[in-house]
Motif scaffolding. Structure first.
Motif, PDB file in Angstrom:
ATOM      1  N   ASP A 136      39.227  38.805  53.140  1.00 49.07           N
ATOM      2  CA  ASP A 136      39.307  38.263  51.785  1.00 49.07           C
ATOM      3  C   ASP A 136      39.123  39.366  50.745  1.00 49.07           C
ATOM      4  O   ASP A 136      39.804  39.383  49.708  1.00 49.07           O
ATOM      5  CB  ASP A 136      38.241  37.180  51.579  1.00 49.07           C
ATOM      6  N   ILE A 137      38.210  40.286  51.013  1.00 49.64           N
ATOM      7  CA  ILE A 137      37.966  41.384  50.081  1.00 49.64           C
ATOM      8  C   ILE A 137      39.179  42.309  50.016  1.00 49.64           C
ATOM      9  O   ILE A 137      39.588  42.763  48.940  1.00 49.64           O
ATOM     10  CB  ILE A 137      36.703  42.156  50.490  1.00 49.64           C
ATOM     11  N   TYR A 143      32.891  35.702  50.821  1.00 47.74           N
ATOM     12  CA  TYR A 143      34.127  36.424  51.075  1.00 47.74           C
ATOM     13  C   TYR A 143      33.972  37.246  52.345  1.00 47.74           C
ATOM     14  O   TYR A 143      33.005  37.997  52.503  1.00 47.74           O
ATOM     15  CB  TYR A 143      34.458  37.361  49.902  1.00 47.74           C
TER      16      TYR A 143
END
Length: 346
Positions: free
Chosen positions: A78-79, A74
């Motif tokens: 994305d996080i 990730y």
């Protein structure tokens, strides 16, 4: 990379997760209620306990579902997307179950929930929430993401309206909901911030793979949508009472970017459906007309903001569907052409 789990495996995991949520929340309810009757809604009620528990369960289930569905590294974006979507699911669960409990309280005025029923209901609410959140995480696509955005935005704004300490907030403007310094302002500002992050997620995902003859068309559409999301988030970051000019600049900038996007879309993506293009122009004309009505004192600023905001986000959701339809049509044309060529060769 490990292949994604099959549908039956995901269903088994979601059912097991729902069962685990039932057990954990039911045991917690035993401690919380101490086998005593509890009201349906309000402070110390079954509805409040179930709503808060389901919000926590939604976060765990959604994060777990995304980790199962997407196995890999990730990045930072994305996080951020994961955190925003998990928070959105938690808020939707919290507000939805709170609304259900309030409705039932109005249907059973003065009634209390017996101890065993309170424990079972709390566990059942958590189980349903875990199942739905996990399913959402493992089946996330553009359509579902758009629905989550709309649901989260509506429920967050409505919750802020209902909890506002000033009952006449609407006589000023919508942004006055974010200046009271109470739960209402927190709900309002967080809703805008998280909704803005979700819009940027949609912008990156919805514009991937759209065919166009314009060399920079997709990049410019994506940038415009990202700017709408970023500006929306900054409207929540900078409340109007402390940061009037910055707040106003981002709010106005969001409207300007939307107008540019609607006007330039036929050039940037020529294949977009004419009906959708015309609808965007109609929406833009309505927004301009509302601004004129406000300028002459016919409409309040709150009415203009609510209607304009509704039109903008409706357009974004319809854009996602139109873009997906364009991709599907061109993909089907390629399949048909290949079949025709194969039949001729045969």
């Amino acid at each position: 990379m490990t292949p994604a789990p099959r549908e039956r495996t995901l269903e088994s995991i979601s059912l097991a997760l729902g069962a685990a949520a039932f057990v954990v929340v039911a045991l917690t309810a035993m401690i919380a209620f101490r086998f005593q009757p509890a009201p349906i809604a309000g402070p110390g009620s079954v509805g409040q306990f179930a709503a808060v528990s389901s919000a926590l369960v939604a976060i765990v289930a959604f994060v777990g579902g995304r980790l199962v569905a997407r196995r890999g590294r990730y990045g930072a974006l994305d996080i951020v997307d994961l955190a925003a979507l998990a928070f959105a699911h938690a808020v939707i669960a919290l507000l939805s179950w709170t609304l259900v409990s309030v409705i039932f309280e109005q249907a059973f005025i003065g009634a209390e929930v017996f101890p065993i029923a309170a424990i079972v209901l709390s566990g059942a609410v958590a189980a349903v929430t875990a199942y739905v959140a996990f399913f959402s995480a493992t089946h996330m696509d553009l359509d579902l993401l758009a629905i989550i955005l709309a649901t989260f935005l509506v429920e967050g704004i409505v919750a802020s309206m209902l909890t506002a300490t000033d009952p006449l907030w609407w006589q000023q403007h919508l942004s006055s909901l974010g200046v009271t310094g109470d739960v209402s302002s927190l709900a309002f500002n967080l809703t805008l911030i998280v909704a803005g992050i979700i819009v940027t997620t949609l912008a990156r995902a919805a514009t991937a793979g759209i065919p166009t003859t314009h060399p920079q068309g997709i990049a410019r559409v994506r940038l415009s949508l990202i700017l709408v999301g970023v500006f929306l988030a900054f409207v929540g970051v900078f409340p109007v009472d402390d940061w009037f000019w910055i707040h106003t600049a981002f709010a106005s900038g969001m409207a300007v970017v939307y107008a540019v996007l609607v006007i330039r879309l036929p050039v940037w993506i020529p294949g977009m459906a004419r009906t959708f293009i015309y609808l965007g122009w109609v929406f833009l004309a309505v927004v301009v007309a509302l601004g004129v009505f406000y300028a002459i004192g016919y409409y309040t600023l709150t009415a203009v903001e609510l209607v304009a905001g509704t039109l903008v986000f409706t357009w974004i959701i319809l854009f996602i569907r139109s873009a997906a339809a364009l991709q599907q049509d061109l993909g089907q044309e390629g399949v048909d052409a290949a079949r025709t060529a194969a039949s001729r060769a045969g």
